[in-house]
Design an enzyme around this catalytic site. Structure first.
Site, short mmCIF file in Angstrom:
data_model
loop_
_atom_site.label_atom_id
_atom_site.label_comp_id
_atom_site.label_asym_id
_atom_site.label_seq_id
_atom_site.Cartn_x
_atom_site.Cartn_y
_atom_site.Cartn_z
CE LYS A 11 -5.85 -4.70 -1.68
NZ LYS A 11 -5.82 -6.16 -1.97
N PRO A 99 -2.75 -1.13 -12.22
CG PRO A 99 -1.91 -3.29 -11.94
CD PRO A 99 -1.63 -1.86 -11.58
N GLY A 102 -5.78 -5.96 -10.62
CA GLY A 102 -4.45 -6.42 -10.23
C GLY A 102 -4.34 -6.86 -8.79
N GLY A 103 -5.39 -6.66 -8.00
CA GLY A 103 -5.32 -7.03 -6.59
C GLY A 103 -4.62 -6.00 -5.73
CG LEU A 104 -1.61 -3.89 -7.09
CD1 LEU A 104 -0.79 -3.09 -8.09
CD2 LEU A 104 -0.69 -4.46 -6.00
N GLY A 105 -5.93 -2.93 -5.09
CA GLY A 105 -6.91 -2.07 -4.43
C GLY A 105 -7.08 -0.71 -5.04
N GLY A 106 -6.72 -0.53 -6.30
CA GLY A 106 -6.74 0.79 -6.90
C GLY A 106 -8.09 1.48 -6.87
CB SER A 108 -10.90 -0.01 -2.66
OG SER A 108 -11.78 -1.06 -3.03
CB SER A 109 -6.74 3.28 -3.25
OG SER A 109 -5.89 4.27 -2.71
CG ASP A 141 -10.12 -4.30 -0.43
OD1 ASP A 141 -10.13 -4.95 0.62
OD2 ASP A 141 -9.66 -4.72 -1.50
#
Length: 289
Positions: A11, A99, A102-106, A108-109, A141
């Site tokens: 995200k 990463p 990285g702030g991409l929510g990996g 949580s996803s 998240d």
């Protein structure tokens, strides 16, 4: 048992305002979140032995602290008593490309994908609202990944209003560091007093991330990467970082800028999507109508 490959998409926080802080330390946010068609992949095989096994090790993350394991065990405890000898299990593999930090929510996803898939495979029959409430206990998240729609998020990220931002193309630049969310949110100089606004007003002003000034100050490598990307247009941090992104109207334009990147900059191009790739997969496979 059937083994399927399941997406766990990233995200982006298209903007992020911090409007306060609760007594328990959680921050009150206003943020617009959109998925991108890029992310990790989970391979999940349900079993009958009651064991939750993750066959992929991530550097620096203890297996028992991994949100994949925690999510699966949380659902298992919710649906079966501790001493039930017939509770199901799962063997899980993770194909990791997002990463860490990285702030991409990996993470949580990943957890949301596990909750959704095992809820189906184990016949738990929980709806998305119940799954989101369950997921919220281990990650703020997680609910948006459970619901699978781009949204304007408020509260601690748990109050979601569906949104339909333009599905732009993004160049996401990945600095070679991992940033702890807790470190940024506990920093004494973090701005926590942005004025709360109605969504339609926030949507019509220049997008901004209240975490960005602190991250740029603490991590010179992020400042370096952001300074380069800003030469080609507006760019900003996602979440608490470390990744930064710029938006483009076309894939060609985004890839052109990436082609100009010096060798010390790594990144990828992806399209913003308002329906999660996981939910598109569920629809294609007949799990959603």
């Amino acid at each position: 048992m059937i083994t399927h490959y399941w997406p766990a998409p990233a995200k982006l926080n298209l903007f992020l305002s911090i409007i306060g802080r609760r007594q328990d330390g959680y921050h009150l946010l206003q943020t617009l979140i959109q998925f991108i068609n890029y992310g990790d992949t989970l391979i999940i095989t349900p079993t009958h032995n009651g064991q939750i096994r993750l066959f992929t090790n991530l550097h620096g993350i203890n297996q028992e602290q991994n949100l994949i394991i925690r999510a699966a065990k949380l659902l298992q405890r919710h649906c079966w008593t501790e001493h039930n000898t017939n509770k199901p299990g799962a063997d899980i593999w993770l194909q990791k490309i997002l990463p860490i930090g990285g702030g991409l929510g990996g993470a949580s996803s990943n957890a949301a994908t596990v909750l959704i898939v095992l809820n189906m495979e184990w016949n738990c029959a929980l709806n998305f609202t119940a799954l989101a409430q369950l997921g919220l206990t281990i990650g703020t998240d997680i609910p948006i990944f459970i619901y699978g729609n781009a949204a304007f998020a408020e509260g601690i990220g748990d109050k979601l209003t569906p949104a339909e931002p333009d599905e732009k193309w993004y160049l996401v630049v990945v600095p070679p560091i991992s940033i702890s969310t807790s470190m940024i949110f506990t920093h004494p100089l973090l701005r926590r007093n942005s004025s709360p606004r109605l969504f339609n007003k926030l949507y019509n002003i220049p997008f901004y991330n209240d975490c960005e000034p602190i991250v740029r100050k603490i991590f010179p490598i992020v400042e370096q990467h952001l300074s380069w990307l800003l030469e080609y247009g507006p760019a900003r941090l996602t979440g608490t970082g470390a990744c930064i992104f710029a938006e483009f109207d076309t894939e060609v334009a985004a890839r052109y800028v990436l082609s100009k990147a010096p060798t010390w900059i790594k990144g990828f191009v992806a399209q913003g999507v308002n329906v999660s790739p996981l939910h598109r997969t569920l629809l294609i496979r007949g799990y959603l109508s």
